[in-house]
Design an enzyme around this catalytic site. Structure first.
Site, PDB file in Angstrom:
ATOM      1  N   GLY A 163      11.757  -5.660  -6.657  1.00 54.33           N
ATOM      2  CA  GLY A 163      12.022  -4.161  -6.431  1.00 54.33           C
ATOM      3  C   GLY A 163      12.539  -3.868  -4.848  1.00 54.33           C
TER       4      GLY A 163
ATOM      5  N   ASP B 241      -3.257 -12.939  -3.378  1.00 52.82           N
ATOM      6  CA  ASP B 241      -3.679 -11.394  -3.468  1.00 52.82           C
ATOM      7  C   ASP B 241      -3.419 -10.765  -2.176  1.00 52.82           C
ATOM      8  OD1 ASP B 241      -4.623  -8.976  -4.040  1.00 52.82           O
ATOM      9  OD2 ASP B 241      -6.348  -9.593  -4.968  1.00 52.82           O
TER      10      ASP B 241
ATOM     11  N   LEU C 167       3.554  -2.845  -1.790  1.00 52.69           N
ATOM     12  CA  LEU C 167       3.158  -3.413  -2.868  1.00 52.69           C
ATOM     13  C   LEU C 167       3.129  -2.179  -4.148  1.00 52.69           C
ATOM     14  CD1 LEU C 167      -0.230  -4.732  -1.348  1.00 52.69           C
ATOM     15  CD2 LEU C 167       1.786  -5.978  -1.747  1.00 52.69           C
TER      16      LEU C 167
ATOM     17  N   TYR D 185       4.488  13.271 -11.367  1.00 48.97           N
ATOM     18  CA  TYR D 185       4.588  12.421 -10.349  1.00 48.97           C
ATOM     19  C   TYR D 185       4.116  13.109  -9.034  1.00 48.97           C
ATOM     20  CZ  TYR D 185       5.510   8.306  -7.501  1.00 48.97           C
ATOM     21  OH  TYR D 185       5.414   7.275  -6.588  1.00 48.97           O
TER      22      TYR D 185
HETATM   23  P1  NAD Z   1       7.814  -3.839  -7.788  1.00 55.29           P
HETATM   24  O1  NAD Z   1       6.881  -4.033  -8.927  1.00 55.29           O
HETATM   25  O2  NAD Z   1       9.203  -4.311  -8.205  1.00 55.29           O
HETATM   26  O3  NAD Z   1       7.257  -4.827  -6.604  1.00 55.29           O
HETATM   27  C1  NAD Z   1       5.942  -4.850  -6.099  1.00 55.29           C
HETATM   28  C2  NAD Z   1       5.495  -5.857  -5.484  1.00 55.29           C
HETATM   29  O4  NAD Z   1       4.090  -6.019  -5.091  1.00 55.29           O
HETATM   30  C3  NAD Z   1       5.779  -7.377  -6.127  1.00 55.29           C
HETATM   31  O5  NAD Z   1       6.722  -8.195  -5.037  1.00 55.29           O
HETATM   32  C4  NAD Z   1       4.633  -7.825  -6.355  1.00 55.29           C
HETATM   33  O6  NAD Z   1       4.523  -9.448  -6.468  1.00 55.29           O
HETATM   34  C5  NAD Z   1       3.682  -7.165  -5.216  1.00 55.29           C
HETATM   35  N1  NAD Z   1       2.229  -7.179  -5.621  1.00 55.29           N
HETATM   36  C6  NAD Z   1       1.537  -6.374  -6.518  1.00 55.29           C
HETATM   37  N2  NAD Z   1       0.452  -6.753  -6.382  1.00 55.29           N
HETATM   38  C7  NAD Z   1       0.413  -7.502  -5.516  1.00 55.29           C
HETATM   39  C8  NAD Z   1      -1.046  -7.991  -4.982  1.00 55.29           C
HETATM   40  N3  NAD Z   1      -2.141  -7.842  -5.197  1.00 55.29           N
HETATM   41  N4  NAD Z   1      -0.821  -9.048  -3.858  1.00 55.29           N
HETATM   42  C9  NAD Z   1       0.514  -9.305  -3.269  1.00 55.29           C
HETATM   43  N5  NAD Z   1       1.361  -8.726  -3.963  1.00 55.29           N
HETATM   44  C10 NAD Z   1       1.494  -7.747  -4.852  1.00 55.29           C
HETATM   45  O7  NAD Z   1       7.827  -2.387  -7.478  1.00 55.29           O
HETATM   46  P2  NAD Z   1       8.725  -1.297  -6.440  1.00 55.29           P
HETATM   47  O8  NAD Z   1       9.102  -0.178  -7.482  1.00 55.29           O
HETATM   48  O9  NAD Z   1       9.563  -2.108  -5.690  1.00 55.29           O
HETATM   49  O10 NAD Z   1       7.364  -0.598  -5.600  1.00 55.29           O
HETATM   50  C11 NAD Z   1       7.408  -0.788  -4.433  1.00 55.29           C
HETATM   51  C12 NAD Z   1       7.012   0.619  -3.436  1.00 55.29           C
HETATM   52  O11 NAD Z   1       8.073   1.316  -3.541  1.00 55.29           O
HETATM   53  C13 NAD Z   1       5.622   1.271  -4.258  1.00 55.29           C
HETATM   54  O12 NAD Z   1       4.955   1.836  -3.155  1.00 55.29           O
HETATM   55  C14 NAD Z   1       6.350   2.267  -5.050  1.00 55.29           C
HETATM   56  O13 NAD Z   1       5.726   3.602  -5.243  1.00 55.29           O
HETATM   57  C15 NAD Z   1       7.572   2.673  -3.994  1.00 55.29           C
HETATM   58  N6  NAD Z   1       8.684   3.687  -4.597  1.00 55.29           N
HETATM   59  C16 NAD Z   1       9.381   3.148  -5.650  1.00 55.29           C
HETATM   60  C17 NAD Z   1      10.416   3.698  -6.302  1.00 55.29           C
HETATM   61  C18 NAD Z   1      11.010   3.207  -7.612  1.00 55.29           C
HETATM   62  O14 NAD Z   1      11.741   4.339  -8.083  1.00 55.29           O
HETATM   63  N7  NAD Z   1      10.942   2.054  -8.031  1.00 55.29           N
HETATM   64  C19 NAD Z   1      10.817   5.161  -5.567  1.00 55.29           C
HETATM   65  C20 NAD Z   1      10.335   5.109  -4.590  1.00 55.29           C
HETATM   66  C21 NAD Z   1       9.006   4.518  -4.067  1.00 55.29           C
END
Ligand code: NAD
Ligand code: NA
Length: 400
Positions: A52, A112, A141, A237
């Site tokens: 992501g 973790d 995360l 949301y």
């Molecule tokens: P994602 O699931 O693609 O990525 C999450 C990452 O966190 C991965 O690398 C995963 O391995 C890591 N992770 C999760 N638990 C973990 C742990 N316990 N220890 C170590 N690593 C851990 O998610 P994303 O959508 O990229 O989300 C990232 C941030 O972006 C979040 O705060 C989300 O709210 C924010 N965000 C997302 C969007 C969207 O549309 N996807 C929009 C705005 C903001």
């Protein structure tokens, strides 16, 4: 071994290593030709680096002009008797290989991020391999659970509305149909736990630990990601449990900003566009909005994926060619500006009012949605031969 996509509801149960490599390759080649990050950091720590936004940030930092050295932390599974391993596992490996080929340092730590043990590993690795200094810490995360360090029990987040029930439709990726969703309002306990998991407490604890270890370079910046959205997404949301957690994250940024002033540092939240990631497909009711949003933004030539968002965020907001970080009047970095522009939202409204369980495939960007989802796990690339067998030994030899 032939690896096929296995989808259960909104979860992908398999990942294709060659496709993950292709996804990395495409993101890198975008960054190499994009408007460059000219004032970027030398060394960055990315928490949540394997998929992501975190992964896209890491790729943009390394290949989008700054050649930033990165230490990436993520929670991923390698291959075993149980399965091929998670997409993020391969993303880490193929990113590191590509960075090393380009002469850019990249180190992966898998574990973790909420644990004290990984904090110590990060500090040790920064000291051993990054001159004991980091110039940027990205907190990306996304997790459904966080262990309570005091009790060892887990806080679990809930994605729910607050105050009144939510009724809407969600895309079932396995069956490719829109299903009705009704969610009761969250309890106080559920709100509290969601803030514990997705709010700013763990981010603040990381920064505190890194300050104590004296590994922040002068002028060090830190940034976490948020979503705000519009009237279409507010009930599930911004006005729901996730919105409460993000409000806490925004407050944390202000508190960290003051705390970091002592080392000339800065802390920000970047508000991003809604995109398809492993985490976001879990949000009930978001899918019809995404179908409409992608349709509209692509038609207007305004669509960005994770990599385009992160390259623009870094080159035009966090590290502009000159001057300070660019924020709005609430000190938030905004790259959701194109999503929230009035003409985009008006068109989205028009589509959403017409959208039904019968016509959503035609009205919305169903192909784009499905393809993005498949791509997350290395599937759906037209130049990858998915009939070619992969040797399990080859996969086991790959190390983070
Ligand atoms: P994602 O699931 O693609 O990525 C999450 C990452 O966190 C991965 O690398 C995963 O391995 C890591 N992770 C999760 N638990 C973990 C742990 N316990 N220890 C170590 N690593 C851990 O998610 P994303 O959508 O990229 O989300 C990232 C941030 O972006 C979040 O705060 C989300 O709210 C924010 N965000 C997302 C969007 C969207 O549309 N996807 C929009 C705005 C903001
Ligand atoms: Na620039």
């Amino acid at each position: 071994m032939i690896i096929k996509p296995m989808i259960q509801g909104v979860i992908a149960r398999s990942a294709h290593p060659h496709g993950c490599k292709e996804a990395i390759r495409r993101q890198i080649s975008y960054c190499r030709t994009a408007n460059p990050i000219s004032q970027g950091p030398k060394r960055a720590l990315i928490l949540g680096a394997s998929s992501g936004f975190g992964l896209a940030t890491r790729i943009a930092l390394a290949f989008g002009g700054a050649q930033t050295e990165t230490l990436g932390v993520s929670f991923e599974r390698g291959p075993s008797e149980k399965g091929t391993g998670s997409a993020g596992w391969y993303n880490n490996i193929y990113f590191r290989q590509a960075a090393e080929q380009a002469g850019i340092k990249a180190v992966n730590l898998v574990g973790d991020a909420f644990s004290p043990a990984i904090r110590q590993q990060v500090i040790d690795t920064l000291r051993a391999q990054f001159d004991g200094q980091v110039d940027l810490i990205v907190y990306s995360l996304a997790s459904g659970v966080r262990p309570d360090p005091a009790t060892g029990e887990f806080w679990r987040s809930s994605i729910k509305p607050i105050g009144k029930p939510y009724q809407g439709t969600t895309l079932d990726l396995e069956r490719q149909i829109l299903t009705e969703t009704i969610l009761p309002p969250a309890t106080e306990q559920e709100i509290h736990n969601t803030v514990k998991v997705m709010g700013g407490e763990d981010w603040a604890s990381w920064i505190e630990t890194l300050i104590q270890a004296d590994v922040l370079a002068p002028g060090c910046k830190t940034m976490a990601y948020s979503y705000i959205g519009s009237s279409h997404t507010n009930p599930i949301y911004h006005h729901g449990t996730l919105g409460r957690a993000k409000a806490h994250l925004h407050q944390t940024a202000d508190q960290l900003h003051q705390q970091l002033a002592t080392v000339g540092g800065e802390a920000y939240v970047a508000v991003c566009k809604a995109l398809i990631t492993k985490a976001s497909v879990f949000i009930p009711g978001l899918s019809p909005y995404l179908l409409a949003l992608f349709q509209v933004m692509k038609a207007k030539g305004l669509h960005e994926g994770c990599i385009e968002q992160m390259q623009r965020l870094l080159s035009h907001r966090l590290y502009p060619d000159s001057g300070p970080v660019i924020t709005d009047h609430q000190r938030l970095i905004r790259v959701d500006d194109w999503e929230l522009s009035e003409d985009v939202q008006q068109e989205v409204s028009r589509l959403l009012t017409q959208m039904t369980a019968k016509n959503f495939r035609e009205l919305g960007d169903m192909d784009g949605y499905l393809n993005d989802f498949l791509n997350l796990n290395g599937f759906g690339f037209d130049n990858i031969d998915y009939t070619r067998p992969i040797s399990p030994e080859e996969l086991v030899r790959l190390k983070p």
